[in-house]
Design an enzyme around this catalytic site. Sequence first.
Site, mmCIF file in Angstrom:
data_model
loop_
_atom_site.group_PDB
_atom_site.id
_atom_site.type_symbol
_atom_site.label_atom_id
_atom_site.label_comp_id
_atom_site.label_asym_id
_atom_site.label_seq_id
_atom_site.Cartn_x
_atom_site.Cartn_y
_atom_site.Cartn_z
ATOM 1 N N ASN A 229 -73.158 111.780 78.432
ATOM 2 C CA ASN A 229 -74.622 111.693 78.471
ATOM 3 C C ASN A 229 -75.071 110.417 79.147
ATOM 4 O OD1 ASN A 229 -76.464 109.799 76.634
ATOM 5 N ND2 ASN A 229 -74.503 110.016 75.555
ATOM 6 N N PHE B 133 -82.121 106.371 76.454
ATOM 7 C CA PHE B 133 -83.098 106.001 75.402
ATOM 8 C C PHE B 133 -84.475 106.618 75.657
ATOM 9 C CE2 PHE B 133 -80.935 101.567 74.545
ATOM 10 C CZ PHE B 133 -79.853 102.196 73.974
ATOM 11 N N SER C 279 -75.002 100.878 74.356
ATOM 12 C CA SER C 279 -75.153 102.082 75.176
ATOM 13 C C SER C 279 -74.859 101.747 76.631
ATOM 14 C CB SER C 279 -76.576 102.620 75.064
ATOM 15 O OG SER C 279 -76.788 103.560 76.100
ATOM 16 N N ASN D 108 -76.040 103.341 79.099
ATOM 17 C CA ASN D 108 -77.059 103.948 79.956
ATOM 18 C C ASN D 108 -78.308 103.110 80.186
ATOM 19 O OD1 ASN D 108 -75.464 106.299 80.279
ATOM 20 N ND2 ASN D 108 -76.045 106.903 78.214
ATOM 21 N N THR D 109 -78.336 101.889 79.644
ATOM 22 C CA THR D 109 -79.419 100.957 79.955
ATOM 23 C C THR D 109 -78.767 99.788 80.681
ATOM 24 O OG1 THR D 109 -80.730 101.593 78.041
ATOM 25 C CG2 THR D 109 -81.180 99.415 78.955
ATOM 26 N N LYS E 43 -74.109 97.738 66.481
ATOM 27 C CA LYS E 43 -73.274 98.842 66.969
ATOM 28 C C LYS E 43 -72.598 98.428 68.264
ATOM 29 C CE LYS E 43 -73.322 103.775 68.012
ATOM 30 N NZ LYS E 43 -74.076 105.018 67.895
ATOM 31 N N ASN F 245 -69.829 103.191 69.970
ATOM 32 C CA ASN F 245 -70.707 103.976 70.829
ATOM 33 C C ASN F 245 -69.852 104.824 71.795
ATOM 34 O OD1 ASN F 245 -73.106 104.793 72.245
ATOM 35 N ND2 ASN F 245 -74.064 102.913 71.539
HETATM 36 C C1 LIG Z 1 -76.298 112.962 73.718
HETATM 37 C C2 LIG Z 1 -75.969 111.681 73.010
HETATM 38 C C3 LIG Z 1 -76.961 110.734 72.846
HETATM 39 C C4 LIG Z 1 -76.666 109.544 72.190
HETATM 40 N N1 LIG Z 1 -77.664 108.629 72.006
HETATM 41 C C5 LIG Z 1 -77.402 107.498 71.322
HETATM 42 C C6 LIG Z 1 -78.433 106.558 71.090
HETATM 43 O O1 LIG Z 1 -79.589 106.752 71.468
HETATM 44 N N2 LIG Z 1 -78.103 105.415 70.418
HETATM 45 C C7 LIG Z 1 -76.833 105.167 69.954
HETATM 46 O O2 LIG Z 1 -76.597 104.120 69.336
HETATM 47 N N3 LIG Z 1 -75.842 106.053 70.174
HETATM 48 C C8 LIG Z 1 -76.100 107.202 70.832
HETATM 49 N N4 LIG Z 1 -75.095 108.101 71.035
HETATM 50 C C9 LIG Z 1 -73.727 107.756 70.599
HETATM 51 C C10 LIG Z 1 -73.382 108.364 69.229
HETATM 52 O O3 LIG Z 1 -74.225 107.845 68.230
HETATM 53 C C11 LIG Z 1 -71.916 108.043 68.872
HETATM 54 O O4 LIG Z 1 -71.761 106.653 68.735
HETATM 55 C C12 LIG Z 1 -70.946 108.550 69.937
HETATM 56 O O5 LIG Z 1 -71.375 109.772 70.467
HETATM 57 C C13 LIG Z 1 -69.535 108.729 69.378
HETATM 58 O O6 LIG Z 1 -69.516 109.661 68.341
HETATM 59 P P1 LIG Z 1 -69.100 111.218 68.555
HETATM 60 O O7 LIG Z 1 -67.809 111.220 69.298
HETATM 61 O O8 LIG Z 1 -69.006 111.787 67.148
HETATM 62 O O9 LIG Z 1 -70.210 111.834 69.302
HETATM 63 C C14 LIG Z 1 -75.358 109.300 71.693
HETATM 64 C C15 LIG Z 1 -74.376 110.268 71.859
HETATM 65 C C16 LIG Z 1 -74.665 111.458 72.494
HETATM 66 C C17 LIG Z 1 -73.588 112.489 72.652
#
Ligand SMILES: Cc1cc2nc3c(=O)[nH]c(=O)nc-3n(C[C@H](O)[C@H](O)[C@H](O)COP(=O)(O)O)c2cc1C
Length: 357
Positions: A116, A120, A189, A191-192, A228, A257
């Site tokens: 992704n 934000f 993240s 993405n920023t 985080k 993350n």
């Molecule tokens: C589509 C998507 C959007 C995410 N957006 C955020 C976010 O806005 N802030 C954040 O701290 N982590 C975000 N994450 C990261 C998740 O909170 C998590 O840390 C990461 O996906 C690893 O966990 P997972 O393997 O169970 O998905 C996002 C993950 C995904 C897949």
Amino acid sequence: MRLYPTFFRLAFSWMDAERAHKIGFQGIRLAHRCGAGRLLQRLTAPAPSLRTEAFGLTFPSPFGLAAGFDKEGHGIEALTDLGFGHIEVGTITGQAQPGNPSPRLFRLIEDRAVINRMGFNNDGAAAVAPRLRAARAALQRRYRTVRPVIGINIGKSKVVELEDAVADYLISARSLAPAADYLVVNVSSPNTPGLRLLQDVETLRPLLTAVGEAADSAAGRHVPLLVKIAPDLSDEDIDDVARLALDLKLDGIIATNTTIGRTGLASDPDAVESCGAGGLSGAPLKKRSLEVLARLKAATGGALTLVSVGGVESGEDVRARLEAGATLVQGYTAFLYEGPFWAARINRYLAKHPVRR
Ligand SMILES: Cc1cc2nc3c(=O)[nH]c(=O)nc-3n(C[C@H](O)[C@H](O)[C@H](O)COP(=O)(O)O)c2cc1C
């Protein structure tokens, strides 16, 4: 028999991933609004043996929904119907922003992963705050004893320069802390642009200090504060963050993350390449996320609450994280592949297979 995998294969897997997410999330909220909430809540309620104490709060289960699924608190109550012990809302920024252009969410089905670059997308702290206050009050009314916990995850607005990041985080901290059971400073993240540079302890120390003070003063109580971090930090950087967290008496660390790495994937490399930039999450993150947890556990010696996230798919995975030193565990990507009863299945497994610490 589980219907969701068939539904996923026949419907969601053909759709744009963000559209599928929106439809799935709307379905969860619709079920709640149509009165199925009480029934679902009865079916999915975690066993009392799963209650978990962390940073002065009681969580009904150690397993919760990671940030990113409900970025603006549109479905907190509905998500608690599904058995999550906590919902981490966000990331929310000081200013409203649209996020990156679509498409910005891609599935790698063979890898049970997602890439992704949402960036934000959210309405901004001032607009989201009243919604979160209302959701917290609703949970307090609905759950008489132990209720699911609301975490609020904050990040930097894209248009704000890195030098002005503290002031921008403070806008979010002040307006959102009163609605938060705990607050997360997201500096990880991918993405920023530049955000992850804030993980450097020289910049992280003043940021966390200022956010912690502003949050407590805005809420009129201590709001547990966590940071985080990314899985792409070096082991030495992880140790530095752990030392800083101990020094600042932070309430915990959330690791990890998404990763900017693309190694060990089974998907066709051209398909992976065509997704472009973004953070990879899901099963391929499992190994590194566990390594980071072990590193943090060694560095903090159990003096800090660790929240493990990254590649968790099953009850066995959650139990392994708890046995490796996490107090709480989160997941997101596997929810897309496993469907609405994922958390309830994990809770049932944990109740039957108590953690050996
Ligand atoms: C589509 C998507 C959007 C995410 N957006 C955020 C976010 O806005 N802030 C954040 O701290 N982590 C975000 N994450 C990261 C998740 O909170 C998590 O840390 C990461 O996906 C690893 O966990 P997972 O393997 O169970 O998905 C996002 C993950 C995904 C897949």
